[in-house]
Design a protein around this motif. Structure first.
Motif, mmCIF file in Angstrom:
data_model
loop_
_atom_site.group_PDB
_atom_site.id
_atom_site.type_symbol
_atom_site.label_atom_id
_atom_site.label_comp_id
_atom_site.label_asym_id
_atom_site.label_seq_id
_atom_site.Cartn_x
_atom_site.Cartn_y
_atom_site.Cartn_z
ATOM 1 N N GLY A 80 0.816 -1.212 0.000
ATOM 2 C CA GLY A 80 0.000 0.000 0.000
ATOM 3 C C GLY A 80 0.844 1.255 0.000
ATOM 4 O O GLY A 80 0.554 2.222 -0.722
ATOM 5 N N LEU A 131 -5.390 -1.748 -0.312
ATOM 6 C CA LEU A 131 -3.978 -1.947 0.030
ATOM 7 C C LEU A 131 -3.586 -1.284 1.343
ATOM 8 O O LEU A 131 -2.402 -1.211 1.665
ATOM 9 N N ASN A 132 -4.573 -0.820 2.083
ATOM 10 C CA ASN A 132 -4.297 -0.212 3.385
ATOM 11 C C ASN A 132 -4.762 -1.153 4.488
ATOM 12 O O ASN A 132 -5.954 -1.214 4.807
#
Length: 214
Positions: A80, A131-132
């Motif tokens: 991320g 992606l976090n």
């Protein structure tokens, strides 16, 4: 806590969080101010797709893997961070490129929409959210507190997530509308370059925070 109390309490909490400016706000405003309304709505719905995915996974207990596996969390965190740094760096880099001359087809709004349409915006919004890993950990910690005793974790957790999505979409509509109003003051090439540099810097900063923050 009964169902109605849980829903209202959760709405109040996530409503306040939704109003707090952050990465999502910067991406939506930047895209809408540049006149790419279809792409802006793609970003909005991509973000909400990521929210739904994390909410469902947290409700099913799948995000427990992130808290239990340091390796899984670190892999997703660095992926991320790399994506945000790449995105922010590209915005800043592109802001230094020469603007198309007047009359150049590349400068026409219709062509910009064709290049920067809904799908590209959706992909950017979804990847930014998915992606976090902190979003998944956030839901894993928050949702169980608002699920009434005896209620299905998956069903009620998904319902709470949908409530969050509804509030986020409504606020995003306000942001897109506001951006359309101020666009005429920010339509010049200089303003666009400044906007891209500021937004790119914000995105890169979030990438650094994700990589090196607590």
């Amino acid at each position: 806590m009964d169902n109605a109390t849980a829903l209202w309490s959760f709405a109040l909490l996530v409503g306040l969080l939704t109003l707090t400016p952050g990465l999502d706000t910067a991406l939506i405003l930047r895209t809408a101010v540049l006149g790419r309304r279809r792409r802006a709505w793609g970003v909005v719905l991509g973000i909400q797709t990521g929210t739904l995915a994390w909410g469902v996974l947290a409700s099913a207990g799948a995000t427990a893997v992130l808290t239990a596996s340091h390796l899984a969390y670190e892999i997703l965190r660095w992926a991320g961070a790399a994506y945000l740094l790449w995105m922010g760096g590209r915005m800043i880099r592109d802001s230094w490129r020469r603007e198309p001359a007047p009359g150049d087809p590349a400068a026409e709004p219709a062509d910009a929409d064709a290049r920067d349409g809904f799908t590209a915006g959706w992909r950017r919004g979804a990847l930014t959210n998915l992606l976090n890993p902190k979003v998944g950990v956030f839901y894993m910690a928050l949702l169980p507190q608002f699920i009434p005793p005896g209620a299905s974790h998956l069903a009620f957790g998904t319902l709470l997530t949908c409530e969050h999505i509804l509030l986020g979409t409504l606020w995003s509509a306000v942001l897109v509308g506001f951006a359309r109003v101020v666009r005429r003051w920010l339509a010049g090439p200089t303003a666009k370059r400044v906007l891209d540099r500021v937004t790119g810097g914000v995105v890169a900063l979030f990438g650094l925070r994700l990589a090196f923050g607590d």
